[in-house]
Design an enzyme around this catalytic site. Structure first.
Site, short mmCIF file in Angstrom:
data_model
loop_
_atom_site.label_atom_id
_atom_site.label_comp_id
_atom_site.label_asym_id
_atom_site.label_seq_id
_atom_site.Cartn_x
_atom_site.Cartn_y
_atom_site.Cartn_z
N GLY A 71 0.84 -1.19 0.00
CA GLY A 71 0.00 0.00 0.00
C GLY A 71 0.88 1.24 0.00
N GLY B 164 6.85 -15.71 1.62
CA GLY B 164 6.22 -14.55 2.22
C GLY B 164 7.09 -13.34 2.02
CB CYS B 165 6.93 -10.25 1.20
SG CYS B 165 7.69 -8.64 0.95
CG HIS C 261 10.95 -11.98 -2.45
ND1 HIS C 261 9.75 -12.54 -2.08
CD2 HIS C 261 11.02 -10.80 -1.78
CE1 HIS C 261 9.13 -11.73 -1.23
NE2 HIS C 261 9.88 -10.67 -1.03
CD GLU C 262 14.57 -9.66 -0.65
OE1 GLU C 262 14.17 -8.47 -0.64
OE2 GLU C 262 14.03 -10.55 0.01
CG HIS D 284 11.09 -6.07 -2.52
ND1 HIS D 284 9.85 -5.61 -2.18
CD2 HIS D 284 11.27 -7.22 -1.80
CE1 HIS D 284 9.30 -6.43 -1.31
NE2 HIS D 284 10.13 -7.43 -1.06
#
Ligand code: CO
Length: 215
Positions: free
Chosen positions: A37, A143-144, A186-187, A190
């Protein structure tokens, strides 16, 4: 202390409002993990001017990043997750993580092998690029820290090569398969403003505590 790194951040600030007003205090504080968000998680991160890597403020940023990751029991974290839109990520997979996987989460040796779990000492990547070496996809639950409390199955390439600078400014290349390759992908996501929820298998998305509500 208005060193080069602070100027670098201030230049960034003129084109983006992701940085709080008092940069020095922010970097010395204990940043919270930004949650889905927050616009910073959806921005494309800027590359780091390599000449700032040796500055005290940049070292504080790296230390904060690692500290937050460890406090939250994470195996990886990217700078946007603590509100800094720069291309930096950290990862590590420790014996403690391995132990937790077996003893707390009850994974069998067979599952752990299938997931390609491997211990990785702390690694920092600055301005990284990622190349897929083996594009066969493996689908496992992940997950994160920025989607706290949830997880989902996410398909990821089996083997990758990450190149970039380490925290001393040296160029490094790391070729890796299995679970650490998943963390690296995953990173990297980001740094492009992507989250695992964008590529997860939607129907596998769960609240990790869902069983607590079904009693
Ligand atoms: Co994450």
């Amino acid at each position: 202390m208005r060193t080069k790194f602070i100027f670098h951040l201030q230049r960034r600030r003129s084109i983006s409002n992701w940085l709080p007003a008092d940069l020095g205090a922010y970097l010395r504080g204990e940043p919270k993990v930004r949650q889905v968000g927050d616009p910073v998680l959806r921005e494309t991160s800027s590359s780091v001017d390599p000449t700032v890597i040796q500055t005290p403020e940049f070292k504080i940023l790296i230390n904060n990043l690692v500290q937050v990751m460890r406090n939250k029991n994470g195996v990886g974290i990217a700078a946007p997750q603590i509100g800094v839109g720069l291309q930096v990520f950290a990862l590590e997979y420790t014996g403690q993580h391995y132990k937790r996987l077996k003893e707390v989460h009850g994974f069998s040796d067979k599952e752990i092998k299938r997931m390609g779990i491997a211990l990785v000492p702390l690694k920092i990547f600055i301005n990284p690029t990622l190349k897929i070496i083996d594009s066969n996809m493996l689908a496992f639950r992940e997950g994160c820290l920025s989607v706290a409390g949830y997880s989902a199955i996410v398909p990821r390439a089996k083997e990758v090569e990450v190149s970039g600078l380490d925290d001393t400014g040296n160029r490094v290349t790391w070729r890796v398969a299995g679970w650490p390759a998943r963390i690296a992908q995953h990173e990297m996501d980001h740094l492009k403003g992507n989250l695992y929820i964008d590529t997860m298998l939607y129907k596998t998305f769960v609240n990790n505590e869902w069983q607590q509500f079904a009693k």
